[in-house]
Design an enzyme around this catalytic site. Structure first.
Site, PDB file in Angstrom:
ATOM      1  N   PHE A 162      -3.291  -6.280   2.099  1.00 24.22           N
ATOM      2  CA  PHE A 162      -2.293  -5.390   1.531  1.00 24.22           C
ATOM      3  C   PHE A 162      -2.274  -5.659   0.023  1.00 24.22           C
ATOM      4  O   PHE A 162      -2.466  -6.791  -0.415  1.00 24.22           O
ATOM      5  CB  PHE A 162      -0.895  -5.570   2.144  1.00 24.22           C
ATOM      6  CG  PHE A 162       0.066  -4.578   1.542  1.00 24.22           C
ATOM      7  CD1 PHE A 162      -0.054  -3.234   1.831  1.00 24.22           C
ATOM      8  CD2 PHE A 162       1.014  -4.972   0.602  1.00 24.22           C
ATOM      9  CE1 PHE A 162       0.762  -2.293   1.214  1.00 24.22           C
ATOM     10  CE2 PHE A 162       1.834  -4.033  -0.014  1.00 24.22           C
ATOM     11  CZ  PHE A 162       1.706  -2.694   0.297  1.00 24.22           C
ATOM     12  N   THR A 163      -2.001  -4.607  -0.752  1.00 22.23           N
ATOM     13  CA  THR A 163      -2.160  -4.665  -2.220  1.00 22.23           C
ATOM     14  C   THR A 163      -1.442  -5.863  -2.857  1.00 22.23           C
ATOM     15  O   THR A 163      -2.082  -6.720  -3.482  1.00 22.23           O
ATOM     16  CB  THR A 163      -1.630  -3.357  -2.833  1.00 22.23           C
ATOM     17  OG1 THR A 163      -0.313  -3.102  -2.339  1.00 22.23           O
ATOM     18  CG2 THR A 163      -2.532  -2.178  -2.456  1.00 22.23           C
ATOM     19  N   ARG A 167      -4.067   5.927  -0.540  1.00 19.12           N
ATOM     20  CA  ARG A 167      -4.418   4.630   0.028  1.00 19.12           C
ATOM     21  C   ARG A 167      -5.920   4.655   0.249  1.00 19.12           C
ATOM     22  O   ARG A 167      -6.402   4.835   1.348  1.00 19.12           O
ATOM     23  CB  ARG A 167      -3.681   4.389   1.360  1.00 19.12           C
ATOM     24  CG  ARG A 167      -2.185   4.187   1.226  1.00 19.12           C
ATOM     25  CD  ARG A 167      -1.767   2.757   0.932  1.00 19.12           C
ATOM     26  NE  ARG A 167      -1.697   2.429  -0.466  1.00 19.12           N
ATOM     27  CZ  ARG A 167      -0.808   1.582  -0.991  1.00 19.12           C
ATOM     28  NH1 ARG A 167       0.129   1.039  -0.248  1.00 19.12           N
ATOM     29  NH2 ARG A 167      -0.843   1.269  -2.259  1.00 19.12           N
ATOM     30  N   LYS A 174      11.855  -2.262   4.394  1.00 22.10           N
ATOM     31  CA  LYS A 174      11.267  -1.436   5.454  1.00 22.10           C
ATOM     32  C   LYS A 174      12.082  -1.613   6.737  1.00 22.10           C
ATOM     33  O   LYS A 174      13.204  -1.153   6.804  1.00 22.10           O
ATOM     34  CB  LYS A 174       9.798  -1.811   5.656  1.00 22.10           C
ATOM     35  CG  LYS A 174       8.865  -1.246   4.584  1.00 22.10           C
ATOM     36  CD  LYS A 174       8.818  -2.055   3.349  1.00 22.10           C
ATOM     37  CE  LYS A 174       7.636  -1.747   2.473  1.00 22.10           C
ATOM     38  NZ  LYS A 174       7.676  -2.555   1.233  1.00 22.10           N
ATOM     39  N   PHE A 188      -3.043   1.579  -8.786  1.00 21.82           N
ATOM     40  CA  PHE A 188      -2.590   2.829  -8.162  1.00 21.82           C
ATOM     41  C   PHE A 188      -1.189   3.232  -8.602  1.00 21.82           C
ATOM     42  O   PHE A 188      -0.857   4.404  -8.619  1.00 21.82           O
ATOM     43  CB  PHE A 188      -2.643   2.708  -6.627  1.00 21.82           C
ATOM     44  CG  PHE A 188      -1.826   1.582  -6.072  1.00 21.82           C
ATOM     45  CD1 PHE A 188      -2.337   0.299  -6.022  1.00 21.82           C
ATOM     46  CD2 PHE A 188      -0.538   1.795  -5.618  1.00 21.82           C
ATOM     47  CE1 PHE A 188      -1.578  -0.753  -5.528  1.00 21.82           C
ATOM     48  CE2 PHE A 188       0.238   0.760  -5.111  1.00 21.82           C
ATOM     49  CZ  PHE A 188      -0.296  -0.525  -5.077  1.00 21.82           C
ATOM     50  N   ASP A 234       3.313 -11.482   7.926  1.00 22.58           N
ATOM     51  CA  ASP A 234       3.969 -10.465   7.112  1.00 22.58           C
ATOM     52  C   ASP A 234       4.794  -9.625   8.088  1.00 22.58           C
ATOM     53  O   ASP A 234       4.267  -8.779   8.804  1.00 22.58           O
ATOM     54  CB  ASP A 234       2.927  -9.617   6.380  1.00 22.58           C
ATOM     55  CG  ASP A 234       3.575  -8.576   5.474  1.00 22.58           C
ATOM     56  OD1 ASP A 234       4.735  -8.199   5.733  1.00 22.58           O
ATOM     57  OD2 ASP A 234       2.921  -8.133   4.521  1.00 22.58           O
ATOM     58  N   TYR A 294      28.109 -17.269  -7.268  1.00 19.65           N
ATOM     59  CA  TYR A 294      26.748 -17.629  -7.675  1.00 19.65           C
ATOM     60  C   TYR A 294      26.098 -18.505  -6.608  1.00 19.65           C
ATOM     61  O   TYR A 294      24.927 -18.341  -6.281  1.00 19.65           O
ATOM     62  CB  TYR A 294      26.753 -18.377  -9.018  1.00 19.65           C
ATOM     63  CG  TYR A 294      25.355 -18.610  -9.525  1.00 19.65           C
ATOM     64  CD1 TYR A 294      24.729 -17.659 -10.338  1.00 19.65           C
ATOM     65  CD2 TYR A 294      24.637 -19.753  -9.162  1.00 19.65           C
ATOM     66  CE1 TYR A 294      23.426 -17.841 -10.771  1.00 19.65           C
ATOM     67  CE2 TYR A 294      23.334 -19.937  -9.593  1.00 19.65           C
ATOM     68  CZ  TYR A 294      22.731 -18.979 -10.390  1.00 19.65           C
ATOM     69  OH  TYR A 294      21.441 -19.162 -10.810  1.00 19.65           O
TER      70      TYR A 294
HETATM   71  N1  F0G Z   1       3.777  -6.334   2.843  1.00 20.23           N
HETATM   72  C1  F0G Z   1       3.618  -5.083   3.311  1.00 20.23           C
HETATM   73  C2  F0G Z   1       2.917  -4.872   4.607  1.00 20.23           C
HETATM   74  C3  F0G Z   1       4.104  -4.007   2.567  1.00 20.23           C
HETATM   75  O1  F0G Z   1       3.931  -2.774   3.044  1.00 20.23           O
HETATM   76  C4  F0G Z   1       4.766  -4.248   1.332  1.00 20.23           C
HETATM   77  C5  F0G Z   1       5.245  -3.145   0.528  1.00 20.23           C
HETATM   78  C6  F0G Z   1       4.899  -5.563   0.899  1.00 20.23           C
HETATM   79  C7  F0G Z   1       4.409  -6.582   1.691  1.00 20.23           C
HETATM   80  C8  F0G Z   1       5.550  -5.895  -0.408  1.00 20.23           C
HETATM   81  O2  F0G Z   1       6.920  -5.746  -0.324  1.00 20.23           O
HETATM   82  O3  F0G Z   1       7.438  -3.839  -1.869  1.00 20.23           O
HETATM   83  O4  F0G Z   1       9.232  -5.351  -1.010  1.00 20.23           O
HETATM   84  O5  F0G Z   1       7.624  -6.158  -2.684  1.00 20.23           O
HETATM   85  N2  F0G Z   1       4.908  -1.959   0.731  1.00 20.23           N
HETATM   86  C9  F0G Z   1       5.417  -0.773   0.067  1.00 20.23           C
HETATM   87  C10 F0G Z   1       4.696   0.420   0.612  1.00 20.23           C
HETATM   88  C11 F0G Z   1       5.440  -0.852  -1.405  1.00 20.23           C
HETATM   89  O6  F0G Z   1       4.948   1.513   0.081  1.00 20.23           O
HETATM   90  O7  F0G Z   1       3.930   0.310   1.557  1.00 20.23           O
HETATM   91  P1  F0G Z   1       7.843  -5.243  -1.543  1.00 20.23           P
END
Ligand code: F0G
Length: 470
Positions: free
Chosen positions: A137-138, A395, A271, A462, A228, A85
């Site tokens: 970014f979303t 997108r 990624k 989305f 990021d 843990y």
């Molecule tokens: N920042 C970027 C540039 C991303 O592309 C993503 C996720 C995140 C942050 C968030 O990270 O998914 O690990 O919580 N992008 C995915 C995509 C979901 O399909 O582009 P996460």
């Protein structure tokens, strides 16, 4: 250069191809269901590719997130998981790996990128503050908004033009940033949110010169810069290829220099870092670190695992080392370009230059007769799935969501359908099948009608929205 074709066979040719720096040891069977079944699956999914079952998909280009193939070394690392843990050996391995490859002082593991975005947003942003960045970014923007901040897009104008050939369309426009600082005051800027590469702009890179100049400007105003780093390794390849003075430097060295202009980073390790789950937050300032380290135990897990199993942290530490190898990055981005070249040769509109992780089809030019209210990118993603079981994602206006103040749709200049390439997963033959499917959908574009939204969730719509054909 001459290419070996049936006409030139037997003559001298100088074709030299690159190939991936790995061979395949294990395979996962995939199958294609027939068109009637795909039609049924799509209807059941409300024309939203996020709601399809993976088993109903043939080639899955929904995302490059968590979809990488791990190496035999990473799988071996999985077997050495220390599932204590507290104080897992794998955590310390991960910590020292992030410190040495990204150069930051403090490390906090999280379950994935948005866990880290949540921590940094809550730790720094006060209600009423502004967060300038190179395109939204979303999940990043949502966490900034949930913490009371307002995201302000300060990316260069070229980023919003899918045909503009600027080699660094991810750069921050320093005049826009200066104007914001003058307007609201430096103390109202929570931090600069810098992403390399810029996902929503088509995987476009930020130049080293821009990062350096940004640092200088922010130092003048005592503003911090957070990165990021999700696809920062891919960003480094573009610097190596396109920026003077970097062609002889290894990716790992470029990465360290770039990160040195920032005060910390959040990471979706799903990624670049070649794992199926995981994330981290890395920081240079102790004040922010202490806050985030305290919050991680509330939202993610103890500060030595942050929501990951010990084995996941081990695979991640090994993945980081593999991810910065030049040959790996070249072949990864090279595969994306291979697909992009096929499409541009056939006159299919895509975002150019081709970015790091995906091909972005330009749905506005693909379907000029479908207005943004009728979701051209969503339509294109649905049509691609119907044609050959290829799954991409929207997108555009659906991803952009609604403005929190006016509650109107946000209409982004870029209305794109993303074909995202998982790392080390598909072959060149898969890319050919994808390109031919895009061409088939393009050939019958004029007869295609748009969609209407029939269900709209409040957050990140989305992922879960439903549509019907008009
Ligand atoms: N920042 C970027 C540039 C991303 O592309 C993503 C996720 C995140 C942050 C968030 O990270 O998914 O690990 O919580 N992008 C995915 C995509 C979901 O399909 O582009 P996460």
């Amino acid at each position: 250069m001459s290419v070996k074709t049936p006409q030139t066979m037997g003559q001298q040719f100088e074709r030299r191809s690159w190939a991936e720096p790995w061979k395949i040891k294990m395979v996962e069977p995939i199958q294609i269901i027939d068109r009637a079944q795909r039609q049924q699956a799509l209807q059941k999914a409300g024309y939203n590719t996020f709601l399809l079952r993976s088993e109903d998909v043939y080639i899955d280009l929904l995302t490059d997130s968590g979809t990488s193939a791990m190496s035999d070394r990473q799988w071996a690392g999985i077997m050495t998981g220390d599932e204590a843990y507290a104080g897992s050996r794998n955590y310390y391995h991960l910590e020292e790996t992030i410190q040495s490859f990204y150069g930051y002082r403090y490390v906090i593991p999280t379950h994935q990128g948005r866990g880290a975005e949540h921590l940094i947003s809550q730790a720094i942003i006060q209600p009423g503050m502004f967060v300038p960045g190179n395109m939204y970014f979303t999940t990043t923007r949502l966490h900034q908004e949930l913490a009371g901040g307002t995201f302000v897009d300060v990316i260069v104008d070229e980023a919003h033009d899918p045909q503009n050939q600027n080699p660094f369309k991810g750069d921050i426009d320093l005049d826009k940033l200066s104007a914001l600082i003058d307007r609201v005051g430096a103390d109202k800027i929570a931090y600069v949110s810098l992403a390399g590469t810029v996902n929503m702009a088509g995987g476009q890179p930020v130049s080293m010169a821009n990062a350096r100049a940004l640092r200088e400007l922010c130092d003048k105003h005592d503003i911090r810069v957070y990165l990021d780093a999700t696809r920062m390794v891919e960003n480094c390849l573009f610097i190596q290829e396109r920026e003077e003075g970097y062609s002889d430097k290894p990716i790992a060295e470029i990465l360290l220099e770039f990160c040195s202009y920032t005060d910390g980073a959040w990471m979706s390790a799903k990624k670049d870092n070649l794992v199926n789950i995981g994330g981290w937050l890395a920081l240079n300032h102790e004040d922010v670190f202490q806050l985030a380290r305290n919050m991680v135990v509330v939202y993610e897990g103890l500060h030595t695992y942050g929501g990951m199993a010990g084995r996941d942290m081990e695979a991640l530490a090994i993945g980081i080392k593999e991810s910065v190898q030049d040959e790996h990055v070249r072949s990864r981005v090279g595969q994306v370009r291979y697909l992009g070249n096929l499409l541009t040769e056939w006159g299919i509109p895509i975002v150019e230059p081709v970015g790091g992780h995906a091909i972005f089809l330009d749905a506005k030019r693909f379907y000029p007769h479908i207005p943004q209210d009728e979701f051209p990118s969503q339509t294109l993603a649905a049509e691609l799935y119907l044609d050959a079981g290829v799954r991409g994602m929207e997108r555009g206006v659906v991803s952009a969501g609604r403005d929190p103040e006016t509650n109107e749709h946000r209409y982004p200049a870029l209305e794109l359908t993303r074909l995202t390439i998982p790392r080390r997963v598909y072959t060149q033959a898969h890319m050919d099948v994808v390109a031919e499917s895009v061409k088939a959908v393009h050939d019958k574009r004029e007869a295609t009608k748009g969609l209407k939204m029939t269900f709209e969730p409040t957050y990140l719509r989305f992922f879960q929205a439903n549509f019907e054909r008009l």
